[in-house]
Write an enzyme that holds these catalytic residues in place. Structure first.
Site, PDB file in Angstrom:
ATOM      1  N   ARG A 180       0.845  -1.195  -0.039  1.00 57.67           N
ATOM      2  CA  ARG A 180      -0.021  -0.009  -0.044  1.00 57.67           C
ATOM      3  C   ARG A 180       1.030   1.426  -0.006  1.00 57.67           C
ATOM      4  O   ARG A 180       0.622   2.246  -0.750  1.00 57.67           O
ATOM      5  CB  ARG A 180      -0.914   0.067   1.156  1.00 57.67           C
ATOM      6  CG  ARG A 180      -2.059  -0.822   1.203  1.00 57.67           C
ATOM      7  CD  ARG A 180      -3.055  -0.824   2.281  1.00 57.67           C
ATOM      8  NE  ARG A 180      -3.965   0.227   2.134  1.00 57.67           N
ATOM      9  CZ  ARG A 180      -4.620   0.970   3.185  1.00 57.67           C
ATOM     10  NH1 ARG A 180      -4.370   0.426   4.347  1.00 57.67           N
ATOM     11  NH2 ARG A 180      -5.099   1.806   2.889  1.00 57.67           N
ATOM     12  N   CYS A 239      -1.089   5.842   9.279  1.00 55.66           N
ATOM     13  CA  CYS A 239      -1.409   4.521   8.611  1.00 55.66           C
ATOM     14  C   CYS A 239      -2.527   4.646   7.502  1.00 55.66           C
ATOM     15  O   CYS A 239      -2.411   5.806   6.783  1.00 55.66           O
ATOM     16  CB  CYS A 239      -1.871   3.534   9.590  1.00 55.66           C
ATOM     17  SG  CYS A 239      -3.247   4.112  10.566  1.00 55.66           S
TER      18      CYS A 239
END
Length: 284
Positions: A180, A239
Protein backbone atom coordinates in the site's frame (compact mmCIF):
# COMPACT_ATOMS: atom_id res chain seq x y z
CA UNK A 1 5.71 3.10 32.87
CA UNK A 2 5.74 0.21 30.41
CA UNK A 3 2.67 0.77 28.17
CA UNK A 4 2.05 -2.97 27.77
CA UNK A 5 1.60 -5.81 30.26
CA UNK A 6 1.43 -9.58 30.08
CA UNK A 7 -1.60 -11.74 30.79
CA UNK A 8 0.11 -12.97 33.97
CA UNK A 9 0.61 -9.41 35.16
CA UNK A 10 -3.00 -8.55 34.37
CA UNK A 11 -4.30 -11.56 36.30
CA UNK A 12 -2.22 -10.52 39.31
CA UNK A 13 -3.39 -6.92 39.21
CA UNK A 14 -7.03 -7.88 38.65
CA UNK A 15 -6.91 -9.95 41.83
CA UNK A 16 -5.10 -7.24 43.79
CA UNK A 17 -6.27 -4.33 45.91
CA UNK A 18 -6.30 -1.84 43.01
CA UNK A 19 -7.71 -3.68 39.99
CA UNK A 20 -7.63 -1.85 36.67
CA UNK A 21 -10.64 -0.87 34.61
CA UNK A 22 -10.79 -3.32 31.69
CA UNK A 23 -11.86 -2.27 28.20
CA UNK A 24 -12.62 -4.84 25.48
CA UNK A 25 -12.10 -3.19 22.08
CA UNK A 26 -12.37 -6.11 19.67
CA UNK A 27 -12.58 -4.84 16.09
CA UNK A 28 -11.66 -5.77 12.54
CA UNK A 29 -11.50 -3.72 9.37
CA UNK A 30 -14.74 -4.79 7.70
CA UNK A 31 -13.61 -3.77 4.23
CA UNK A 32 -10.91 -6.44 4.44
CA UNK A 33 -13.59 -9.14 4.51
CA UNK A 34 -14.33 -11.18 1.39
CA UNK A 35 -17.22 -9.98 -0.74
CA UNK A 36 -20.50 -11.01 0.79
CA UNK A 37 -19.04 -11.86 4.19
CA UNK A 38 -20.79 -10.43 7.22
CA UNK A 39 -18.86 -7.61 8.90
CA UNK A 40 -17.11 -8.42 12.14
CA UNK A 41 -19.34 -7.87 15.18
CA UNK A 42 -17.20 -6.94 18.16
CA UNK A 43 -20.13 -6.73 20.52
CA UNK A 44 -21.23 -10.26 19.61
CA UNK A 45 -17.67 -11.47 20.20
CA UNK A 46 -17.73 -9.74 23.60
CA UNK A 47 -21.03 -11.39 24.52
CA UNK A 48 -19.65 -14.79 23.53
CA UNK A 49 -16.88 -14.48 26.10
CA UNK A 50 -14.70 -11.78 27.63
CA UNK A 51 -12.36 -11.23 30.56
CA UNK A 52 -14.43 -10.83 33.75
CA UNK A 53 -15.11 -7.19 34.50
CA UNK A 54 -14.31 -5.93 31.00
CA UNK A 55 -16.64 -3.43 29.33
CA UNK A 56 -17.08 -3.44 25.56
CA UNK A 57 -16.08 -0.28 23.71
CA UNK A 58 -16.92 0.13 20.02
CA UNK A 59 -14.08 1.56 17.96
CA UNK A 60 -16.18 2.86 15.08
CA UNK A 61 -18.74 4.73 17.19
CA UNK A 62 -16.89 5.53 20.45
CA UNK A 63 -13.21 5.80 19.47
CA UNK A 64 -13.81 7.67 16.22
CA UNK A 65 -16.01 10.35 14.74
CA UNK A 66 -18.12 10.00 11.58
CA UNK A 67 -16.03 9.22 8.48
CA UNK A 68 -15.57 11.93 5.88
CA UNK A 69 -13.01 14.45 4.73
CA UNK A 70 -11.15 13.97 8.01
CA UNK A 71 -10.58 10.27 7.28
CA UNK A 72 -12.25 6.92 7.89
CA UNK A 73 -11.65 7.10 11.66
CA UNK A 74 -11.27 10.77 12.59
CA UNK A 75 -10.83 11.64 16.23
CA UNK A 76 -14.07 11.50 18.21
CA UNK A 77 -15.69 14.52 19.75
CA UNK A 78 -13.97 14.97 23.12
CA UNK A 79 -17.22 15.26 25.06
CA UNK A 80 -18.67 12.13 23.43
CA UNK A 81 -15.44 10.22 24.05
CA UNK A 82 -15.45 11.29 27.69
CA UNK A 83 -19.04 10.13 28.12
CA UNK A 84 -18.18 6.74 26.59
CA UNK A 85 -15.20 6.32 28.90
CA UNK A 86 -17.18 7.30 31.99
CA UNK A 87 -19.87 4.78 31.00
CA UNK A 88 -17.12 2.17 30.89
CA UNK A 89 -16.05 3.08 34.41
CA UNK A 90 -12.90 5.04 33.53
CA UNK A 91 -11.79 7.48 36.21
CA UNK A 92 -8.82 9.73 36.69
CA UNK A 93 -6.26 8.07 38.95
CA UNK A 94 -7.53 4.53 38.32
CA UNK A 95 -5.43 2.31 36.01
CA UNK A 96 -6.91 1.17 32.71
CA UNK A 97 -6.01 -1.93 30.69
CA UNK A 98 -7.22 -2.29 27.12
CA UNK A 99 -7.32 -5.45 25.02
CA UNK A 100 -8.66 -6.61 21.67
CA UNK A 101 -8.79 -9.93 19.86
CA UNK A 102 -5.03 -10.16 19.55
CA UNK A 103 -3.96 -7.95 16.65
CA UNK A 104 -3.44 -5.02 19.00
CA UNK A 105 -4.47 -2.25 16.65
CA UNK A 106 -7.84 -1.41 18.21
CA UNK A 107 -6.44 -1.66 21.74
CA UNK A 108 -3.63 0.71 20.74
CA UNK A 109 -6.18 3.19 19.38
CA UNK A 110 -7.97 3.22 22.75
CA UNK A 111 -4.63 3.47 24.58
CA UNK A 112 -3.56 6.43 22.45
CA UNK A 113 -6.87 8.28 22.81
CA UNK A 114 -6.90 7.91 26.59
CA UNK A 115 -3.26 8.98 26.86
CA UNK A 116 -3.79 11.89 24.43
CA UNK A 117 -6.76 13.11 26.47
CA UNK A 118 -4.81 13.06 29.71
CA UNK A 119 -5.20 9.69 31.40
CA UNK A 120 -1.81 8.88 32.91
CA UNK A 121 -2.15 5.14 33.57
CA UNK A 122 -3.21 3.18 30.51
CA UNK A 123 -1.71 -0.08 29.25
CA UNK A 124 -2.41 -2.62 26.53
CA UNK A 125 -2.61 -6.37 27.15
CA UNK A 126 0.22 -7.70 25.01
CA UNK A 127 -1.19 -10.32 22.65
CA UNK A 128 -4.78 -9.41 23.47
CA UNK A 129 -7.45 -11.92 24.39
CA UNK A 130 -5.51 -14.69 22.63
CA UNK A 131 -2.79 -14.36 25.28
CA UNK A 132 -5.28 -14.61 28.17
CA UNK A 133 -5.48 -18.10 29.70
CA UNK A 134 -7.69 -17.15 32.62
CA UNK A 135 -11.47 -17.47 32.91
CA UNK A 136 -13.94 -15.84 30.55
CA UNK A 137 -17.51 -14.76 31.21
CA UNK A 138 -20.56 -14.05 29.06
CA UNK A 139 -22.13 -11.70 31.61
CA UNK A 140 -22.25 -8.02 30.72
CA UNK A 141 -20.26 -5.80 33.04
CA UNK A 142 -22.03 -2.80 34.56
CA UNK A 143 -19.40 -0.75 36.40
CA UNK A 144 -20.07 2.35 38.43
CA UNK A 145 -19.74 5.38 36.14
CA UNK A 146 -16.27 6.89 36.15
CA UNK A 147 -15.25 10.52 36.45
CA UNK A 148 -12.76 10.80 33.59
CA UNK A 149 -12.84 14.17 31.82
CA UNK A 150 -10.73 14.28 28.66
CA UNK A 151 -8.26 17.12 28.20
CA UNK A 152 -6.79 16.66 24.71
CA UNK A 153 -3.15 17.44 24.04
CA UNK A 154 -1.16 15.20 26.36
CA UNK A 155 0.46 13.38 23.41
CA UNK A 156 1.69 14.97 20.15
CA UNK A 157 -0.80 15.02 17.28
CA UNK A 158 -0.23 15.86 13.62
CA UNK A 159 -2.59 17.26 11.03
CA UNK A 160 -2.02 16.93 7.29
CA UNK A 161 0.22 19.99 7.05
CA UNK A 162 2.19 18.90 10.11
CA UNK A 163 2.70 15.42 8.67
CA UNK A 164 3.96 16.88 5.38
CA UNK A 165 6.39 19.13 7.23
CA UNK A 166 7.64 16.36 9.51
CA UNK A 167 8.35 14.13 6.51
CA UNK A 168 10.94 16.76 5.53
CA UNK A 169 12.25 17.91 8.90
CA UNK A 170 12.19 14.65 10.85
CA UNK A 171 11.03 11.07 10.35
CA UNK A 172 7.50 10.22 9.26
CA UNK A 173 6.78 6.48 9.36
CA UNK A 174 4.07 4.82 7.26
CA UNK A 175 2.68 1.90 9.29
CA UNK A 176 0.67 0.33 6.44
CA UNK A 177 1.66 -2.75 4.47
CA UNK A 178 4.54 -2.12 2.08
CA UNK A 179 2.42 -2.76 -1.02
CA UNK A 180 0.00 0.00 0.00
CA UNK A 181 2.92 2.33 0.71
CA UNK A 182 4.30 1.69 -2.77
CA UNK A 183 0.87 2.12 -4.34
CA UNK A 184 0.89 -1.38 -5.82
CA UNK A 185 -2.58 -1.97 -4.44
CA UNK A 186 -5.22 0.19 -2.78
CA UNK A 187 -8.63 -1.31 -2.10
CA UNK A 188 -9.77 1.07 0.63
CA UNK A 189 -8.83 4.67 -0.07
CA UNK A 190 -9.15 6.90 -3.13
CA UNK A 191 -5.60 6.48 -4.40
CA UNK A 192 -2.53 4.41 -3.56
CA UNK A 193 0.91 5.61 -2.56
CA UNK A 194 2.36 7.53 0.37
CA UNK A 195 3.04 10.99 1.73
CA UNK A 196 6.19 12.31 0.00
CA UNK A 197 9.18 11.82 2.29
CA UNK A 198 7.54 9.18 4.48
CA UNK A 199 9.43 5.96 5.22
CA UNK A 200 7.78 2.54 4.99
CA UNK A 201 7.62 0.82 8.39
CA UNK A 202 4.80 -1.76 8.49
CA UNK A 203 3.50 -2.15 12.02
CA UNK A 204 3.19 -5.90 11.44
CA UNK A 205 6.98 -6.05 11.78
CA UNK A 206 6.78 -4.84 15.39
CA UNK A 207 5.37 -8.15 16.63
CA UNK A 208 6.68 -11.67 16.96
CA UNK A 209 6.46 -13.86 13.86
CA UNK A 210 3.24 -15.85 13.92
CA UNK A 211 2.00 -14.05 17.04
CA UNK A 212 0.56 -10.71 18.12
CA UNK A 213 2.90 -10.01 21.03
CA UNK A 214 5.43 -7.22 20.64
CA UNK A 215 9.08 -7.86 19.98
CA UNK A 216 11.32 -7.25 23.02
CA UNK A 217 11.95 -3.58 23.68
CA UNK A 218 15.60 -3.83 22.64
CA UNK A 219 14.63 -5.41 19.30
CA UNK A 220 12.09 -2.66 18.68
CA UNK A 221 14.71 -0.05 19.51
CA UNK A 222 17.09 -1.66 17.00
CA UNK A 223 14.38 -1.67 14.34
CA UNK A 224 13.52 1.98 14.78
CA UNK A 225 17.20 2.92 14.94
CA UNK A 226 17.68 1.33 11.51
CA UNK A 227 14.75 3.39 10.25
CA UNK A 228 16.39 6.58 11.50
CA UNK A 229 14.36 7.29 14.62
CA UNK A 230 17.37 7.82 16.88
CA UNK A 231 18.81 10.55 14.65
CA UNK A 232 15.56 12.34 13.82
CA UNK A 233 14.64 15.46 15.81
CA UNK A 234 11.00 14.30 15.79
CA UNK A 235 9.19 11.11 14.82
CA UNK A 236 5.65 10.82 13.49
CA UNK A 237 3.46 7.94 12.34
CA UNK A 238 0.50 7.53 10.05
CA UNK A 239 -1.39 4.57 8.58
CA UNK A 240 -4.69 4.19 6.74
CA UNK A 241 -7.02 5.76 9.29
CA UNK A 242 -5.17 6.24 12.58
CA UNK A 243 -5.65 2.72 13.97
CA UNK A 244 -2.60 0.65 13.02
CA UNK A 245 -0.61 3.88 13.28
CA UNK A 246 -1.52 4.02 16.97
CA UNK A 247 -0.10 0.51 17.26
CA UNK A 248 3.20 1.76 15.83
CA UNK A 249 3.21 4.70 18.24
CA UNK A 250 2.72 2.13 21.01
CA UNK A 251 5.63 0.05 19.68
CA UNK A 252 7.80 3.17 19.66
CA UNK A 253 6.75 3.88 23.25
CA UNK A 254 7.77 0.34 24.26
CA UNK A 255 11.16 1.13 22.70
CA UNK A 256 11.34 4.39 24.65
CA UNK A 257 10.85 6.66 21.62
CA UNK A 258 8.14 9.36 21.73
CA UNK A 259 6.20 9.83 18.50
CA UNK A 260 3.34 11.90 17.16
CA UNK A 261 0.31 10.37 15.43
CA UNK A 262 -1.23 11.73 12.26
CA UNK A 263 -4.73 10.62 13.17
CA UNK A 264 -6.37 11.41 9.82
CA UNK A 265 -3.68 9.38 8.08
CA UNK A 266 -3.82 8.27 4.46
CA UNK A 267 -7.63 8.24 4.34
CA UNK A 268 -7.63 11.99 5.07
CA UNK A 269 -4.53 12.78 3.00
CA UNK A 270 -5.76 10.98 -0.11
CA UNK A 271 -9.28 12.41 0.19
CA UNK A 272 -7.96 15.75 -1.10
CA UNK A 273 -6.76 15.39 -4.73
CA UNK A 274 -4.63 18.52 -4.32
CA UNK A 275 -2.27 16.78 -1.90
CA UNK A 276 0.84 15.23 -3.50
CA UNK A 277 1.22 11.46 -3.68
CA UNK A 278 4.48 9.50 -4.01
CA UNK A 279 4.58 5.93 -5.29
CA UNK A 280 7.17 3.18 -5.37
CA UNK A 281 9.66 2.11 -2.70
CA UNK A 282 11.49 5.44 -2.50
CA UNK A 283 10.24 7.92 0.12
CA UNK A 284 10.30 10.79 -2.34
Amino acid sequence: MNPILTATELASEAAGPRPPVLLDVRWQLSTAKAAGAAPFDGRAAYKAGHIPGAVYVDLDSELAGPPGAGGRHPLPDAAAFGAAMRRAGVSNGVPVVVYDGGQGWAAARAWWLLRWTGHADVRVLDGGLEAWDGPLTTEDSAPEPGDFTPVPGALPLLDADGAAALARSGLLLDARAAERYRGDVETIDRVGGHIPGAVSAPTTENVMAGAATFLPAEDLADRFKRLGAMDAPEVGVYCGSGVSGAHEVLALAVAGIPAALYAGSWSEWSFDPARPVATGPDPQ
